[in-house]
Design an enzyme around this catalytic site. Structure first.
Site, PDB file in Angstrom:
ATOM      1  N   HIS A  77     -73.928  57.527 -30.887  1.00 45.61           N
ATOM      2  CA  HIS A  77     -73.343  58.780 -30.409  1.00 45.61           C
ATOM      3  C   HIS A  77     -73.781  59.877 -31.384  1.00 45.61           C
ATOM      4  CE1 HIS A  77     -69.998  56.809 -27.782  1.00 45.61           C
ATOM      5  NE2 HIS A  77     -71.061  57.149 -27.070  1.00 45.61           N
ATOM      6  N   HIS A 105     -66.687  49.885 -29.193  1.00 47.84           N
ATOM      7  CA  HIS A 105     -66.701  51.276 -28.761  1.00 47.84           C
ATOM      8  C   HIS A 105     -67.376  51.341 -27.392  1.00 47.84           C
ATOM      9  CE1 HIS A 105     -66.121  55.462 -29.361  1.00 47.84           C
ATOM     10  NE2 HIS A 105     -67.375  55.780 -29.579  1.00 47.84           N
ATOM     11  N   ASP A 142     -72.712  62.484 -32.777  1.00 45.42           N
ATOM     12  CA  ASP A 142     -71.955  62.959 -33.943  1.00 45.42           C
ATOM     13  C   ASP A 142     -72.063  62.001 -35.131  1.00 45.42           C
ATOM     14  OD1 ASP A 142     -70.454  61.314 -32.144  1.00 45.42           O
ATOM     15  OD2 ASP A 142     -68.600  61.811 -33.183  1.00 45.42           O
ATOM     16  N   HIS A 143     -72.808  60.912 -34.961  1.00 45.21           N
ATOM     17  CA  HIS A 143     -72.976  59.958 -36.068  1.00 45.21           C
ATOM     18  C   HIS A 143     -74.420  59.850 -36.551  1.00 45.21           C
ATOM     19  CE1 HIS A 143     -68.838  58.293 -35.946  1.00 45.21           C
ATOM     20  NE2 HIS A 143     -68.900  58.871 -34.759  1.00 45.21           N
ATOM     21  N   HIS A 193     -62.480  61.396 -38.468  1.00 49.35           N
ATOM     22  CA  HIS A 193     -62.944  61.471 -37.076  1.00 49.35           C
ATOM     23  C   HIS A 193     -61.885  62.112 -36.173  1.00 49.35           C
ATOM     24  CE1 HIS A 193     -64.883  60.075 -33.279  1.00 49.35           C
ATOM     25  NE2 HIS A 193     -65.975  60.196 -34.006  1.00 49.35           N
ATOM     26  N   ASP A 234     -66.867  54.251 -34.770  1.00 47.52           N
ATOM     27  CA  ASP A 234     -65.701  54.464 -33.940  1.00 47.52           C
ATOM     28  C   ASP A 234     -65.310  53.140 -33.289  1.00 47.52           C
ATOM     29  OD1 ASP A 234     -66.708  56.992 -34.517  1.00 47.52           O
ATOM     30  OD2 ASP A 234     -66.833  57.651 -32.475  1.00 47.52           O
ATOM     31  N   HIS A 246     -73.583  53.866 -34.998  1.00 44.53           N
ATOM     32  CA  HIS A 246     -73.896  53.799 -33.564  1.00 44.53           C
ATOM     33  C   HIS A 246     -74.576  55.081 -33.120  1.00 44.53           C
ATOM     34  CE1 HIS A 246     -70.120  56.017 -33.541  1.00 44.53           C
ATOM     35  NE2 HIS A 246     -70.192  56.233 -32.236  1.00 44.53           N
TER      36      HIS A 246
END
Lengths: 303, 303
Positions: free
Chosen positions: B64, B142, B66-67, B270, B212, B62
């Site tokens: 976000h 999410h 941090d991914h 995570h 997530d 996805h």
């Protein structure tokens, strides 16, 4: 007044040998200015004990990834850490679009405002001013539009002579006026000239940042006389052709720029992944400009 | 056949305590699959001695930061290292736009093609297949559209009994046919049944990645019976409300998912920046699912 720079990254486009892409933090009188923000800058700030929340101004030279890819991560983390104070960002106009699209698709509504200032990449410009300093951007010549930055302290006010304060019992609230040139009249009506109560402060300091650029000499006037010049030195002299092809600079060229511009100290960075050992780059630059130093991760240079 | 996963990042959105954002490399029969690509992934690959050039498939769950924020840097470095082989990228459709705009403004014309495959974020889908494996994506729940991934080996062919090869002098080029079920007729005309010349191979392995997501049980069927499940465990049980609010999972919930899905091993990751020490998270998960382990940077888990 504190004026120093902490190096967070010394590598060129491909990070290797534990070197990180470009990023530096300038501390001027306890205000922090972030210059470029390569991938991993937020981790480098943590590692160097610098609180990212204290940064209120970010300057991005150009849109090659090794100079800005850490920005979205840093801004997102500041949001998650609860920042509410505005962040001023200076960079090429398209940077705004790159930030916007990523915050849009991650559905991130930053809790704090971003004040975006598009840099002029075709002429020098005054882009920021506060009571202590002035920041100017100026064009460099790279494969894509790119600017350097010059941070100049304003003239410092003279300092008060402590002994005179005690001797004449000068009230504390009058001191700032005396520093600005006002004469002082004591209780008995005796007038003391401001210049007799003060002494000249240190000369104002200045710092210039030049990365990335071909060595075209056109920006010499913009960096003339700075105390410390950071200049990219991607290649050694034997790679001068490659440097020109890729719009980069060699150690010798960076040193010649420093000499011609009459700076006091030269910091070298943006090293090609071809160099594992960097001492030879420093040695080569010193043949032209003796006060040349490698600007490596974690080092702090007082300006 | 090799089947293992190397963890490159264990942190949630804000990297801290030397933890990095999400990224993992799955090695299946010496083919490398990168799952998520948080900021600093290229440095983490270097640090773990994994050649980025060997990766031909990247899966992004996805958008976000941090991914995926390490993706442009990684793709740019591969370009500079001279890659010409195509890179297949699987991720939300908007990821293509995010990549395109950054390559456009950096004027990067990648030397290699990117084959972009938009994931379906509303239903399970078979997204990739090769002779060894099948990869399926499936919806997670999410704050923004997000998918998990399941990597399943296909049924392995039976193995030949070495002694029979020698005893009957079976030509080497016939062996693949026997493994596929063909009977073998020797020079004298005697027929040997394939099943008498082979034995069953190990059961096919499988790995699922869930990060997530809120723990909604809807994806249980998609991960049922995998050998190893990676599941986010952002918070401990006492933060269950916070987990639900932010569409994340707790240790206990991740362990319950593992139990209900009948997996063999659970990897937790995570982790929220609020946890400096992670052992308590592992201990808590183990109260529900004993074979729970912390998936920390640099660790390799054989599946």
């Amino acid at each position: 007044m504190r004026f120093d720079v902490t190096i967070l990254g010394s590598s060129s486009a491909t990070p290797i040998f534990n070197r990180n892409p470009s990023a530096q933090v300038l501390n001027i009188n306890e205000r922090l200015f972030l210059i470029d923000c390569g991938e991993g800058t937020q981790q480098q700030l943590l590692k160097n004990g610098i609180k990212a929340q204290r940064i209120n101004h970010i300057f991005i030279s150009h849109l090659h990834g090794d100079h800005y890819l850490g920005l979205v991560g840093l801004l997102s983390s500041l949001h998650l850490y609860g920042r509410i104070r505005a962040m001023e960002i200076f960079g090429p106009p398209e940077l705004k679009e790159i930030l916007d699209i990523q915050f849009k698709y991650s559905q991130t509504n930053l809790r704090y405002p971003i004040e975006f200032h598009a840099t002029q990449t075709d002429r020098p410009a005054l882009i920021y001013e506060n009571p202590d300093i002035r920041v100017e951007s100026f064009p460099l010549e790279h494969r894509i539009p790119c600017t350097g930055f010059r941070f100049s302290e304003k003239n410092r006010l003279p300092k008060i002579i402590r002994e005179k304060v005690e001797e004449l019992n000068i009230p504390i609230d009058v001191i700032p006026l005396i520093k600005k040139g006002a004469d002082y009249t004591d209780e008995r009506g005796i007038v003391y000239n401001a210049s007799d109560l003060t002494f000249a402060a240190d000369a104002p300091k200045s710092y210039a940042y030049c990365s990335d650029t071909i060595c075209n000499w056109k920006y010499i006037d913009q960096i003339r006389g700075v105390d410390t010049l950071y200049h990219e030195a991607t290649f050694m002299n034997d790679m001068a052709d490659r440097a020109a092809e890729t719009f980069h600079t060699t150690t010798i060229q960076a040193a010649e720029v420093a000499k011609l511009a009459g700076v006091k100290q030269l910091l070298l960075g943006h090293f090609s992944a071809r160099y594992r050992e960097l001492e030879p780059l420093q040695e080569e630059a010193r043949t032209v400009f003796p006060n040349s130093r490698l600007a490596l991760e974690g080092q702090i240079f007082v300006i």
